[in-house]
Design a protein around this motif. Structure first.
Motif, mmCIF file in Angstrom:
data_model
loop_
_atom_site.group_PDB
_atom_site.id
_atom_site.type_symbol
_atom_site.label_atom_id
_atom_site.label_comp_id
_atom_site.label_asym_id
_atom_site.label_seq_id
_atom_site.Cartn_x
_atom_site.Cartn_y
_atom_site.Cartn_z
ATOM 1 N N THR A 122 -7.954 -3.305 12.046
ATOM 2 C CA THR A 122 -8.834 -3.110 13.196
ATOM 3 C C THR A 122 -10.135 -2.441 12.780
ATOM 4 O O THR A 122 -11.230 -2.841 13.200
ATOM 5 C CB THR A 122 -8.133 -2.259 14.265
ATOM 6 N N ARG A 123 -10.022 -1.409 11.921
ATOM 7 C CA ARG A 123 -11.218 -0.706 11.461
ATOM 8 C C ARG A 123 -12.111 -1.642 10.637
ATOM 9 O O ARG A 123 -13.330 -1.654 10.815
ATOM 10 C CB ARG A 123 -10.829 0.523 10.630
ATOM 11 N N LEU A 124 -11.506 -2.437 9.772
ATOM 12 C CA LEU A 124 -12.295 -3.353 8.949
ATOM 13 C C LEU A 124 -12.971 -4.414 9.810
ATOM 14 O O LEU A 124 -14.116 -4.812 9.539
ATOM 15 C CB LEU A 124 -11.398 -4.007 7.894
ATOM 16 N N ARG A 132 4.355 1.447 7.892
ATOM 17 C CA ARG A 132 3.300 0.858 7.083
ATOM 18 C C ARG A 132 2.602 -0.278 7.829
ATOM 19 O O ARG A 132 1.384 -0.445 7.737
ATOM 20 C CB ARG A 132 3.878 0.331 5.765
ATOM 21 N N ALA A 149 0.102 1.272 10.100
ATOM 22 C CA ALA A 149 -1.066 1.758 9.354
ATOM 23 C C ALA A 149 -1.962 0.600 8.932
ATOM 24 O O ALA A 149 -3.195 0.677 9.012
ATOM 25 C CB ALA A 149 -0.622 2.560 8.137
ATOM 26 N N LEU A 150 -1.338 -0.501 8.480
ATOM 27 C CA LEU A 150 -2.120 -1.666 8.072
ATOM 28 C C LEU A 150 -2.844 -2.297 9.260
ATOM 29 O O LEU A 150 -3.986 -2.744 9.132
ATOM 30 C CB LEU A 150 -1.207 -2.702 7.408
ATOM 31 N N SER A 151 -2.180 -2.302 10.424
ATOM 32 C CA SER A 151 -2.820 -2.852 11.621
ATOM 33 C C SER A 151 -4.047 -2.039 11.995
ATOM 34 O O SER A 151 -5.099 -2.592 12.360
ATOM 35 C CB SER A 151 -1.825 -2.873 12.788
ATOM 36 N N GLU A 152 -3.939 -0.712 11.897
ATOM 37 C CA GLU A 152 -5.077 0.153 12.189
ATOM 38 C C GLU A 152 -6.203 -0.085 11.189
ATOM 39 O O GLU A 152 -7.386 -0.102 11.547
ATOM 40 C CB GLU A 152 -4.648 1.620 12.167
ATOM 41 N N GLN A 153 -5.829 -0.275 9.926
ATOM 42 C CA GLN A 153 -6.842 -0.532 8.905
ATOM 43 C C GLN A 153 -7.547 -1.867 9.156
ATOM 44 O O GLN A 153 -8.769 -1.974 8.998
ATOM 45 C CB GLN A 153 -6.198 -0.534 7.522
ATOM 46 N N GLY A 166 0.782 -1.231 0.000
ATOM 47 C CA GLY A 166 0.000 0.000 0.000
ATOM 48 C C GLY A 166 0.807 1.271 0.000
ATOM 49 O O GLY A 166 0.250 2.353 0.205
#
Length: 278
Positions: free
Chosen positions: A92-94, A83, A86-90, A59
Protein backbone atom coordinates in the motif's frame (compact mmCIF):
# COMPACT_ATOMS: atom_id res chain seq x y z
CA UNK A 1 24.53 -38.70 -0.72
CA UNK A 2 25.93 -35.31 0.28
CA UNK A 3 26.95 -32.08 -1.41
CA UNK A 4 29.77 -29.60 -0.92
CA UNK A 5 29.22 -25.99 0.03
CA UNK A 6 30.08 -24.95 -3.51
CA UNK A 7 27.55 -27.33 -5.01
CA UNK A 8 24.81 -26.17 -2.62
CA UNK A 9 25.66 -22.57 -3.39
CA UNK A 10 25.14 -23.23 -7.09
CA UNK A 11 21.94 -25.21 -6.63
CA UNK A 12 20.29 -22.75 -4.24
CA UNK A 13 21.52 -19.50 -5.78
CA UNK A 14 23.12 -18.25 -2.57
CA UNK A 15 26.71 -17.32 -1.94
CA UNK A 16 29.20 -19.50 -0.10
CA UNK A 17 29.60 -16.67 2.38
CA UNK A 18 25.85 -16.81 3.12
CA UNK A 19 26.04 -20.55 3.78
CA UNK A 20 29.02 -20.00 6.09
CA UNK A 21 27.03 -17.34 7.94
CA UNK A 22 24.05 -19.67 8.34
CA UNK A 23 26.44 -22.27 9.75
CA UNK A 24 28.08 -19.90 12.24
CA UNK A 25 24.70 -18.62 13.43
CA UNK A 26 23.35 -22.14 13.89
CA UNK A 27 20.55 -21.59 11.40
CA UNK A 28 21.83 -24.24 9.01
CA UNK A 29 24.79 -26.37 10.03
CA UNK A 30 25.81 -29.12 7.59
CA UNK A 31 25.23 -32.64 8.85
CA UNK A 32 28.68 -33.88 7.97
CA UNK A 33 32.27 -32.96 7.19
CA UNK A 34 34.66 -34.47 4.71
CA UNK A 35 37.87 -36.15 5.99
CA UNK A 36 39.60 -32.87 5.12
CA UNK A 37 37.09 -30.89 7.25
CA UNK A 38 34.98 -29.43 4.46
CA UNK A 39 31.24 -28.96 4.94
CA UNK A 40 28.98 -31.64 3.45
CA UNK A 41 25.20 -31.07 3.18
CA UNK A 42 22.62 -33.86 3.28
CA UNK A 43 19.22 -33.95 1.59
CA UNK A 44 17.71 -33.01 4.97
CA UNK A 45 20.00 -29.97 5.10
CA UNK A 46 18.89 -28.97 1.63
CA UNK A 47 15.24 -29.25 2.63
CA UNK A 48 15.93 -26.97 5.62
CA UNK A 49 17.76 -24.52 3.36
CA UNK A 50 14.73 -24.46 1.08
CA UNK A 51 12.55 -23.48 4.04
CA UNK A 52 15.01 -20.78 5.08
CA UNK A 53 15.07 -19.29 1.59
CA UNK A 54 11.28 -19.38 1.43
CA UNK A 55 10.98 -17.33 4.61
CA UNK A 56 13.80 -15.03 3.53
CA UNK A 57 11.95 -14.32 0.28
CA UNK A 58 8.98 -13.23 2.38
CA UNK A 59 11.22 -10.84 4.29
CA UNK A 60 11.48 -12.69 7.60
CA UNK A 61 14.59 -11.77 9.64
CA UNK A 62 16.97 -14.64 10.38
CA UNK A 63 16.22 -14.73 14.11
CA UNK A 64 12.49 -15.17 13.42
CA UNK A 65 13.23 -17.90 10.89
CA UNK A 66 15.31 -19.67 13.54
CA UNK A 67 12.36 -19.45 15.95
CA UNK A 68 9.96 -20.90 13.39
CA UNK A 69 12.27 -23.79 12.51
CA UNK A 70 13.41 -24.52 16.07
CA UNK A 71 10.22 -26.35 17.04
CA UNK A 72 8.90 -28.90 14.52
CA UNK A 73 5.54 -28.69 16.25
CA UNK A 74 5.36 -24.89 16.02
CA UNK A 75 2.59 -23.47 13.90
CA UNK A 76 4.15 -21.14 11.35
CA UNK A 77 0.71 -19.95 10.28
CA UNK A 78 0.65 -17.09 12.79
CA UNK A 79 4.05 -15.90 11.57
CA UNK A 80 2.92 -16.10 7.96
CA UNK A 81 -0.28 -14.20 8.67
CA UNK A 82 1.64 -11.44 10.43
CA UNK A 83 4.08 -11.26 7.55
CA UNK A 84 1.24 -11.11 5.03
CA UNK A 85 -0.21 -8.13 6.87
CA UNK A 86 3.18 -6.37 6.93
CA UNK A 87 3.69 -7.03 3.22
CA UNK A 88 0.20 -5.72 2.44
CA UNK A 89 0.98 -2.50 4.31
CA UNK A 90 4.27 -2.20 2.44
CA UNK A 91 2.52 -2.71 -0.89
CA UNK A 92 0.00 0.00 0.00
CA UNK A 93 2.81 2.40 0.90
CA UNK A 94 4.69 1.65 -2.32
CA UNK A 95 1.52 2.18 -4.36
CA UNK A 96 1.09 5.58 -2.72
CA UNK A 97 4.72 6.41 -3.47
CA UNK A 98 3.98 5.62 -7.11
CA UNK A 99 1.07 8.05 -6.92
CA UNK A 100 3.39 10.69 -5.45
CA UNK A 101 5.83 10.16 -8.32
CA UNK A 102 3.01 10.38 -10.85
CA UNK A 103 1.78 13.59 -9.22
CA UNK A 104 5.29 15.04 -9.36
CA UNK A 105 5.52 14.15 -13.04
CA UNK A 106 2.13 15.75 -13.68
CA UNK A 107 3.13 18.95 -11.88
CA UNK A 108 6.37 19.07 -13.83
CA UNK A 109 4.45 18.72 -17.08
CA UNK A 110 1.68 21.20 -16.32
CA UNK A 111 3.35 23.55 -13.82
CA UNK A 112 5.16 26.77 -14.49
CA UNK A 113 8.63 26.32 -15.89
CA UNK A 114 11.10 28.55 -14.04
CA UNK A 115 14.80 29.07 -14.50
CA UNK A 116 16.91 28.98 -11.30
CA UNK A 117 17.03 32.80 -11.33
CA UNK A 118 13.28 33.06 -11.79
CA UNK A 119 12.67 30.51 -9.05
CA UNK A 120 14.76 32.51 -6.61
CA UNK A 121 13.04 35.72 -7.74
CA UNK A 122 9.59 34.25 -7.07
CA UNK A 123 10.18 32.05 -4.02
CA UNK A 124 13.22 33.66 -2.41
CA UNK A 125 14.40 31.78 0.68
CA UNK A 126 11.19 29.79 1.19
CA UNK A 127 12.18 26.14 1.55
CA UNK A 128 10.35 23.37 -0.32
CA UNK A 129 11.17 20.00 1.20
CA UNK A 130 10.25 17.11 -1.11
CA UNK A 131 10.26 14.66 1.81
CA UNK A 132 7.54 16.72 3.52
CA UNK A 133 5.49 16.89 0.33
CA UNK A 134 5.83 13.12 0.02
CA UNK A 135 4.84 12.46 3.64
CA UNK A 136 1.89 14.84 3.36
CA UNK A 137 0.64 13.10 0.24
CA UNK A 138 0.99 9.67 1.84
CA UNK A 139 -1.06 10.80 4.85
CA UNK A 140 -3.68 13.00 3.26
CA UNK A 141 -3.51 12.44 -0.49
CA UNK A 142 -7.05 11.06 -0.59
CA UNK A 143 -8.58 14.18 0.96
CA UNK A 144 -10.35 16.62 -1.32
CA UNK A 145 -8.67 19.70 0.16
CA UNK A 146 -5.19 18.31 -0.42
CA UNK A 147 -6.00 17.32 -4.00
CA UNK A 148 -7.56 20.70 -4.72
CA UNK A 149 -4.56 22.58 -3.32
CA UNK A 150 -2.17 20.60 -5.52
CA UNK A 151 -4.35 21.09 -8.59
CA UNK A 152 -4.65 24.85 -8.05
CA UNK A 153 -0.94 25.19 -7.32
CA UNK A 154 -0.16 23.46 -10.61
CA UNK A 155 -2.51 25.82 -12.46
CA UNK A 156 -0.94 29.05 -11.16
CA UNK A 157 0.99 31.13 -13.65
CA UNK A 158 4.35 32.67 -12.87
CA UNK A 159 2.60 35.98 -12.24
CA UNK A 160 0.17 34.25 -9.86
CA UNK A 161 3.12 32.90 -7.89
CA UNK A 162 4.74 36.32 -7.78
CA UNK A 163 1.58 37.87 -6.40
CA UNK A 164 0.82 35.24 -3.80
CA UNK A 165 4.43 35.11 -2.63
CA UNK A 166 4.48 38.91 -2.32
CA UNK A 167 1.32 38.74 -0.21
CA UNK A 168 2.85 36.02 1.94
CA UNK A 169 6.09 37.99 2.41
CA UNK A 170 4.20 41.12 3.50
CA UNK A 171 2.13 39.06 5.93
CA UNK A 172 5.25 37.36 7.28
CA UNK A 173 6.89 40.77 7.88
CA UNK A 174 3.90 41.87 9.99
CA UNK A 175 3.89 38.58 11.90
CA UNK A 176 7.59 38.91 12.75
CA UNK A 177 7.04 42.49 13.84
CA UNK A 178 4.19 41.49 16.16
CA UNK A 179 6.30 38.69 17.63
CA UNK A 180 9.29 41.01 18.17
CA UNK A 181 7.06 43.56 19.90
CA UNK A 182 5.62 40.91 22.24
CA UNK A 183 2.09 41.41 21.00
CA UNK A 184 -0.11 38.82 22.68
CA UNK A 185 -0.92 35.97 20.28
CA UNK A 186 -4.62 36.23 21.21
CA UNK A 187 -4.73 40.01 20.74
CA UNK A 188 -6.90 41.47 18.00
CA UNK A 189 -3.79 42.46 16.03
CA UNK A 190 -2.36 38.95 15.90
CA UNK A 191 -5.73 37.24 15.48
CA UNK A 192 -6.24 39.44 12.42
CA UNK A 193 -2.91 38.19 11.07
CA UNK A 194 -4.08 34.61 11.63
CA UNK A 195 -7.32 35.33 9.78
CA UNK A 196 -5.38 36.92 6.92
CA UNK A 197 -3.34 33.73 6.68
CA UNK A 198 -6.49 31.60 6.57
CA UNK A 199 -8.00 33.78 3.84
CA UNK A 200 -4.76 33.56 1.86
CA UNK A 201 -4.95 29.75 1.85
CA UNK A 202 -8.57 29.86 0.70
CA UNK A 203 -7.89 32.43 -1.99
CA UNK A 204 -4.92 30.67 -3.56
CA UNK A 205 -5.27 26.96 -2.75
CA UNK A 206 -8.32 25.49 -1.03
CA UNK A 207 -11.18 26.61 1.25
CA UNK A 208 -9.83 26.63 4.81
CA UNK A 209 -12.22 26.20 7.71
CA UNK A 210 -11.12 27.28 11.23
CA UNK A 211 -10.73 23.62 12.17
CA UNK A 212 -8.58 22.94 9.12
CA UNK A 213 -6.55 26.04 9.92
CA UNK A 214 -5.88 24.66 13.40
CA UNK A 215 -4.66 21.40 11.92
CA UNK A 216 -2.33 23.31 9.62
CA UNK A 217 -1.04 25.27 12.63
CA UNK A 218 -0.41 22.02 14.51
CA UNK A 219 1.69 20.87 11.58
CA UNK A 220 3.70 24.09 11.62
CA UNK A 221 4.74 23.57 15.23
CA UNK A 222 5.23 19.80 14.97
CA UNK A 223 7.21 19.71 11.71
CA UNK A 224 9.97 22.19 10.87
CA UNK A 225 9.59 21.30 7.18
CA UNK A 226 5.99 22.57 7.23
CA UNK A 227 6.85 25.79 9.07
CA UNK A 228 9.65 26.49 6.57
CA UNK A 229 6.91 26.89 3.95
CA UNK A 230 5.61 29.89 5.92
CA UNK A 231 8.74 31.35 7.50
CA UNK A 232 12.15 30.63 5.93
CA UNK A 233 14.66 29.21 8.44
CA UNK A 234 16.69 32.42 8.35
CA UNK A 235 13.67 34.40 9.62
CA UNK A 236 12.52 31.92 12.23
CA UNK A 237 12.71 32.68 15.93
CA UNK A 238 12.43 30.33 18.94
CA UNK A 239 8.77 30.00 19.86
CA UNK A 240 7.47 31.60 16.67
CA UNK A 241 5.70 28.47 15.41
CA UNK A 242 3.93 28.03 18.76
CA UNK A 243 3.06 31.75 18.73
CA UNK A 244 1.39 31.44 15.33
CA UNK A 245 -0.38 28.28 16.38
CA UNK A 246 -1.81 30.03 19.46
CA UNK A 247 -2.95 32.96 17.33
CA UNK A 248 -4.65 30.66 14.83
CA UNK A 249 -6.44 28.87 17.68
CA UNK A 250 -7.60 32.19 19.13
CA UNK A 251 -8.85 33.30 15.73
CA UNK A 252 -10.69 30.01 15.23
CA UNK A 253 -12.50 30.55 18.55
CA UNK A 254 -13.36 34.11 17.53
CA UNK A 255 -14.89 32.92 14.26
CA UNK A 256 -16.89 30.08 15.80
CA UNK A 257 -17.95 31.97 18.90
CA UNK A 258 -15.72 29.86 21.13
CA UNK A 259 -16.86 26.50 19.79
CA UNK A 260 -13.71 25.70 17.83
CA UNK A 261 -11.35 23.08 19.16
CA UNK A 262 -8.05 24.53 20.33
CA UNK A 263 -5.12 23.99 18.03
CA UNK A 264 -3.07 21.08 19.26
CA UNK A 265 -6.00 18.88 20.23
CA UNK A 266 -7.38 18.07 16.80
CA UNK A 267 -6.66 14.89 14.92
CA UNK A 268 -4.52 15.62 11.89
CA UNK A 269 -7.08 14.60 9.33
CA UNK A 270 -6.08 17.54 7.14
CA UNK A 271 -2.61 18.81 6.49
CA UNK A 272 -0.87 21.97 5.57
CA UNK A 273 -0.40 21.54 1.87
CA UNK A 274 3.04 21.78 0.33
CA UNK A 275 2.03 25.09 -1.21
CA UNK A 276 -0.13 26.64 1.49
CA UNK A 277 0.37 30.32 2.25
CA UNK A 278 4.10 30.69 2.25
Amino acid sequence: MSWSVGQVSGYAGVTVRTLHHYDRSGLLSPSDRSPAGYRRYSSTDLARLQQILFYRELGFPLDEIATILADPQANALDHLRARREALSEQITRLQKLVEVAERAIEVQRTGVELTPDERFEVFGDVVFDLSYATDAHLKWGEQEGHQQALARAASHSKEDWRQLMAEAAAWRHRLLAAFAEDAAPDSARVRDLAEEHRQHIGRWFTPCSPEMHCRIADDYEADARAFALVVPPADQRPGLAAYLRTAIGANARRITGGDATDCGTTDHGTTAHPEDAR
